[in-house]
Write an enzyme that holds these catalytic residues in place. Structure first.
Site, mmCIF file in Angstrom:
data_model
loop_
_atom_site.group_PDB
_atom_site.id
_atom_site.type_symbol
_atom_site.label_atom_id
_atom_site.label_comp_id
_atom_site.label_asym_id
_atom_site.label_seq_id
_atom_site.Cartn_x
_atom_site.Cartn_y
_atom_site.Cartn_z
ATOM 1 N N GLU A 121 -11.193 -0.510 -3.337
ATOM 2 C CA GLU A 121 -10.626 0.074 -2.300
ATOM 3 C C GLU A 121 -9.355 0.861 -2.840
ATOM 4 O O GLU A 121 -9.208 0.940 -4.038
ATOM 5 C CB GLU A 121 -10.029 -0.963 -1.249
ATOM 6 C CG GLU A 121 -9.097 -1.832 -1.708
ATOM 7 C CD GLU A 121 -8.939 -2.981 -0.796
ATOM 8 O OE1 GLU A 121 -9.736 -3.028 0.131
ATOM 9 O OE2 GLU A 121 -7.929 -3.791 -0.964
ATOM 10 N N ASP B 104 0.696 -1.254 0.104
ATOM 11 C CA ASP B 104 -0.062 0.037 -0.044
ATOM 12 C C ASP B 104 0.849 1.340 0.046
ATOM 13 O O ASP B 104 0.688 2.058 0.987
ATOM 14 C CB ASP B 104 -1.053 -0.132 1.351
ATOM 15 C CG ASP B 104 -1.575 -1.272 1.428
ATOM 16 O OD1 ASP B 104 -1.985 -1.865 0.430
ATOM 17 O OD2 ASP B 104 -1.941 -1.519 2.698
HETATM 18 O O1 FUB Z 1 -2.785 -3.738 3.624
HETATM 19 C C1 FUB Z 1 -4.109 -3.936 4.090
HETATM 20 C C2 FUB Z 1 -5.259 -3.674 2.936
HETATM 21 O O2 FUB Z 1 -5.110 -4.532 1.938
HETATM 22 C C3 FUB Z 1 -5.132 -2.225 2.449
HETATM 23 O O3 FUB Z 1 -5.880 -1.620 3.204
HETATM 24 C C4 FUB Z 1 -5.925 -2.536 1.190
HETATM 25 O O4 FUB Z 1 -6.100 -1.509 0.440
HETATM 26 C C5 FUB Z 1 -5.364 -3.893 0.746
HETATM 27 O O5 FUB Z 1 -4.094 -3.317 -0.090
#
Ligand code: FUB
Length: 460
Positions: free
Chosen positions: A215, A44
């Site tokens: 997301e 991320d």
């Molecule tokens: O790293 C945890 C979660 O996985 C993140 O918040 C999302 O965007 C995904 O990458």
């Protein structure tokens, strides 16, 4: 040379004369290629260029060994001034510092950082209760510096809610107005932040027009066009899509996929311009082969004349150095393997190929460890510990500094037992003077260690 399997008796210690050499070097973490950070697992990546001229990346940390994405409980920051030499800036925040946080910790997911009015604001999602998926909140920590000194606020940001409060991203427009975006599970919202950067200014509104949003929202602006990039719902390998608008809060016009699957089931990216080139940051799982032990990558991003984004090509080579770089000259202290105190099946072996003329072997054995004592922390502050090694296959070791376990550090395959080109770098805050102890514990694959390089982080 084959890895010898010397055994000199369980529990037998080699106490060797401690000696260190001071020298001047330009050493910084050098992890050119993709992934560009390999010592620990990261995901991320949120990238920003700050006024000191460096590019900073604020990623999540996948803690090894992983259990789902549950144990992610701390953040390290990385920076560069040439896109090839990366510095681990050390840890900026961990779950235990968050007063309102879930008592069991964990779940420090994708963060972001923003700068305004002389301060840096680090935004992070974190649950406030044991039922983690029902209690997400977004917190903020504030500092005068980009990669240290962050103090978390006593309360999460108020006024957010209703659905997955994960993946905060903050965009500051040319007029100084800041906007926050967040969301997961198909919904994304955005809204204004007040000048203090810690409170919302009015209501958050749904970001209309995003096709197949999952997301990982990220907003940037180029030539008057606002771009919102995000991860879609492609099963098993989320892709990155983007949408454009004439304003920071939409409505958005979907433009499709511009980064295909990376091999990891999740994806999460950021886009930034640095020294005249645009870059796409993202993550994959090429080091571990596991979706919860991810690694951050960067490749070039290019635009068509109409402002649309060209498909990003994922490379193993990574990106080129951007500018002739004058290496920072910093004092470093080297500890050769000959100065280590060995325990268990570890042995010291003369090896002409190893810097220092010797290396510690048998670190594959479960009870093997080597300890470097009297490590000089300088005046005080952050310092990068680089473990110099060779590894015929990728292995890992546990790092313990002054009794604190930092979990596993990767030793990536170097091409043979005599190839001591491996540098596993990790930044910690050391105690002042020669009062630090660094212990490397084996039992997780074979590597030969020929010493440590300690490099203070400039400015501390
Ligand atoms: O790293 C945890 C979660 O996985 C993140 O918040 C999302 O965007 C995904 O990458």
């Amino acid at each position: 040379m084959r890895q010898a399997d010397h055994f000199n008796g369980r529990g037998r210690l080699f106490s060797l004369v401690m000696a260190f050499v001071s020298f001047v070097t330009g050493v910084e973490t050098c992890d050119a290629g993709n992934p560009f950070i390999t010592s620990i697992y990261t995901a991320d990546p949120s990238a920003h260029v700050w006024a000191d001229g460096r590019l900073y990346v604020y990623p999540s940390r996948d803690v090894d060994p992983a259990r789902g994405c549950d144990l992610m409980d701390k953040y390290h920051v990385f920076s560069t001034d040439d896109m090839v030499h990366w510095r681990d800036e050390g840890q900026v925040l961990e779950a235990t510092q968050v007063k309102w946080g879930r008592p069991e910790g964990g779940f420090m997911w994708a963060p972001d950082c923003a700068f305004k009015n002389g301060k840096y604001y680090f935004y992070f999602p974190h649950p406030s209760g044991t039922k983690w998926n029902d209690t997400w909140k977004i917190g903020v920590a504030v500092s005068d510096k980009p990669a240290s000194g962050f103090v978390p606020a006593d309360e999460p940001i108020k006024g957010l809610g209703g659905f997955a409060m994960i993946d905060p991203a903050v965009f500051v427009d040319d007029d100084g107005q800041a906007y926050m975006y967040f969301g997961g599970g198909g919904k994304c919202q955005g809204g204004k932040l007040q000048d203090n950067m810690t409170e919302l200014d009015g209501e958050m509104t749904p970001m209309a027009g995003l096709e197949d949003f999952h997301e990982a929202a990220w907003v940037f602006k180029r030539k008057g066009i606002y771009y919102l990039t995000y991860a879609d719902n492609t099963r098993g390998q989320n892709q990155l899509r983007y949408a454009t608008s004439t304003g920071p809060l939409g409505p958005w016009q979907s433009k499709g996929v511009y980064l295909g699957g990376t091999g990891s089931d999740t994806n999460h990216g950021s886009v930034v311009e640095y020294k005249g080139q645009w870059y796409q940051f993202y993550h994959n799982q090429s080091v571990s082969g596991r979706g919860n032990l991810r690694s951050i990558c960067v490749d070039k991003l290019s635009f068509n004349p109409d402002g649309s984004i060209q498909q990003v090509v994922q490379t193993k080579e990574g990106v080129a150095v951007v500018e002739h770089r004058t290496p920072a000259t910093v004092s470093a202290m080297t500890f050769s393997a000959k100065t280590a105190v060995l325990a268990g099946k570890s042995v010291l072996v003369e090896n002409a190929a190893a810097p220092g003329g010797a290396c510690v072997q048998n670190l594959h054995a479960a009870d093997a460890s080597c300890e470097f004592r009297d490590v000089d922390g300088g005046a005080t502050g952050r310092a990068t510990i680089e473990v110099v090694y060779s590894a015929a296959k990728t292995a890992r070791f546990r790092l313990n500094v002054n009794g604190v376990d930092h979990s596993f550090i990767n030793a990536i395959e170097t091409g043979g037992w005599d190839a001591f080109t491996g540098r596993a770098a990790y930044t910690v805050t050391l105690k002042p003077g020669k009062s630090n102890t660094v212990t490397l514990t084996g039992g997780n694959g074979s590597l030969n260690v020929c010493g440590l390089i300690i490099t203070p982080i400039p400015g501390d």
